[in-house]
Design a protein around this motif. Structure first.
Motif, PDB file in Angstrom:
ATOM      1  N   ALA A   1       1.123  -1.221   0.064  1.00  0.00           N
ATOM      2  CA  ALA A   1      -0.036   0.004   0.015  1.00  0.00           C
ATOM      3  C   ALA A   1       0.994   1.154  -0.077  1.00  0.00           C
ATOM      4  N   PHE A   2       1.061   1.865  -1.108  1.00  0.00           N
ATOM      5  CA  PHE A   2       1.572   2.961  -1.405  1.00  0.00           C
ATOM      6  C   PHE A   2       0.519   4.281  -0.918  1.00  0.00           C
TER       7      PHE A   2
ATOM      8  N   ASN B   1      -1.212   4.111  -4.545  1.00  0.00           N
ATOM      9  CA  ASN B   1      -1.709   2.979  -5.653  1.00  0.00           C
ATOM     10  C   ASN B   1      -3.358   2.954  -4.592  1.00  0.00           C
ATOM     11  N   HIS B   2      -3.599   3.608  -3.936  1.00  0.00           N
ATOM     12  CA  HIS B   2      -4.725   3.458  -3.181  1.00  0.00           C
ATOM     13  C   HIS B   2      -5.841   4.210  -3.624  1.00  0.00           C
ATOM     14  N   VAL B   3      -6.931   3.700  -4.080  1.00  0.00           N
ATOM     15  CA  VAL B   3      -7.866   4.393  -4.822  1.00  0.00           C
ATOM     16  C   VAL B   3      -8.617   5.521  -4.068  1.00  0.00           C
ATOM     17  N   PRO B   4      -9.176   5.029  -2.872  1.00  0.00           N
ATOM     18  CA  PRO B   4      -9.896   6.235  -2.264  1.00  0.00           C
ATOM     19  C   PRO B   4      -8.941   7.603  -2.183  1.00  0.00           C
TER      20      PRO B   4
ATOM     21  N   PRO C   1     -12.847  -1.913 -11.757  1.00  0.00           N
ATOM     22  CA  PRO C   1     -13.748  -0.916 -11.236  1.00  0.00           C
ATOM     23  C   PRO C   1     -13.299   0.259 -10.493  1.00  0.00           C
ATOM     24  N   GLY C   2     -12.047  -0.010  -9.902  1.00  0.00           N
ATOM     25  CA  GLY C   2     -11.435   0.916  -9.145  1.00  0.00           C
ATOM     26  C   GLY C   2     -10.770   1.886 -10.015  1.00  0.00           C
ATOM     27  N   CYS C   3     -10.073   1.344 -11.129  1.00  0.00           N
ATOM     28  CA  CYS C   3      -9.125   2.213 -11.832  1.00  0.00           C
ATOM     29  C   CYS C   3     -10.396   3.064 -12.757  1.00  0.00           C
ATOM     30  N   LEU C   4     -11.703   2.387 -13.298  1.00  0.00           N
ATOM     31  CA  LEU C   4     -12.573   3.234 -13.899  1.00  0.00           C
ATOM     32  C   LEU C   4     -13.020   4.314 -13.161  1.00  0.00           C
ATOM     33  N   SER C   5     -13.121   4.269 -11.854  1.00  0.00           N
ATOM     34  CA  SER C   5     -13.657   5.244 -11.049  1.00  0.00           C
ATOM     35  C   SER C   5     -12.676   6.511 -11.050  1.00  0.00           C
TER      36      SER C   5
END
Length: 293
Positions: free
Chosen positions: A17-18, A114-117, A46-50
């Protein structure tokens, strides 16, 4: 500075987790300047799409270039070869998977996050420029609450119901029914919020809409394959909610990187769950971007 969990403490399939953040000024180390960063995305995830949708809503093509990756990783461990140098630069002797998304720093050749939120919030807060306010201060707690509802009440509940719904054990089937109840409650709450308004928080899109639309897309393209026809009929009964999902699918920022078939192929590449009778029922026409099944 990025906070990295040592790879020895992680499951073999997990990436570290970066969690670096974009600050307000040069004093913060990472700060928003044009062309410094690259956003590496596989939109079939889906995370990348958001993140791609948020990037589009903010109009960041000229300041934060996208690097699009194939729908499936090109290495056996789930890695993207193109991302390997960034991971190796960010974690000493790193041998784990190099996964997307990645917000990379072109000045240092390292990963910021690399953490979507975190990336979603930094796009909305630090890279916004003259773009729309996707994270209004007065609505931030509400947006966080809707994001949690999507994750727990829609995604995880649908996933749990699909995993247990066909199980021969009676206890597992009861758990599946409870998960379906949670899913139906979440969808009803979202449906009610949208009555009489084009977006969740009023007349303009926010990150709340990105979260909810992504959850609905995943529900209709991935989770529906593991829910039976009766459950899918109840899911589809939230007409206002699904009309909203289809309307957003026609919005340029939402449609640009949407490929329903690619989302489904990516899911099937690693899914070993059983398909249920509801799989043939598709709720939304996602704008001709794919058959979805």
């Amino acid at each position: 500075m990025s906070v990295v969990v040592p790879s020895a403490l992680l499951p073999a399939s997990a990436a570290p987790a970066f969690r670096g953040r974009i600050g307000r000024s040069a004093d913060s180390g990472h700060y928003a300047v044009p062309h410094r960063y690259r956003l590496h995305l596989a939109p079939a995830d889906p995370g990348c799409l958001s993140l791609a949708v948020t990037h589009g809503l903010l109009g960041l093509d000229a300041t934060l270039p996208l690097r699009l990756l194939p729908e499936l990783p090109d290495a056996a461990d789930g890695s993207y070869t193109a991302l390997r140098p960034l991971y190796e630069a960010g974690a000493h002797l790193y041998t784990g998977p190099a996964t997307a998304p990645v917000l990379g720093d072109a000045w240092t050749g390292r990963i910021v996050s690399n953490h979507v939120p975190d990336i979603l919030r930094d796009l909305a807060l630090r890279f916004r420029g003259d773009g729309p306010d996707l994270l209004p201060e007065e609505h931030r707690a509400e947006i966080d609450g809707l994001a949690a509802l999507c994750e727990d009440g829609v995604h995880r509940a649908a996933q749990r119901a699909g995993e247990l719904g066909l199980h021969p054990d009676e206890g597992a089937r009861r758990e599946a029914e409870e998960a379906l109840g949670t899913l139906f409650e979440a969808l009803a709450a979202l449906d009610a919020r949208l009555t009489g308004r084009p977006y969740l928080l009023g007349s303009d899109p926010t990150l709340a809409d990105v979260h909810v639309w992504g959850a609905l897309l995943r529900l209709d393209t991935v989770h529906r394959w593991h829910l039976d026809a009766a459950a899918l009929d109840r899911v589809a009964g939230h007409r206002t909610l699904w009309a909203y999902a289809q309307r957003l699918a026609a919005h340029p920022a939402f449609a640009r990187h949407l490929d329903v078939d690619a989302v489904l192929r990516r899911h099937r590449a690693h899914c070993r769950g059983r398909e249920a009778a509801g799989a043939a029922i598709r709720i939304v026409d996602w704008g001709g971007t794919g058959t979805g099944g």
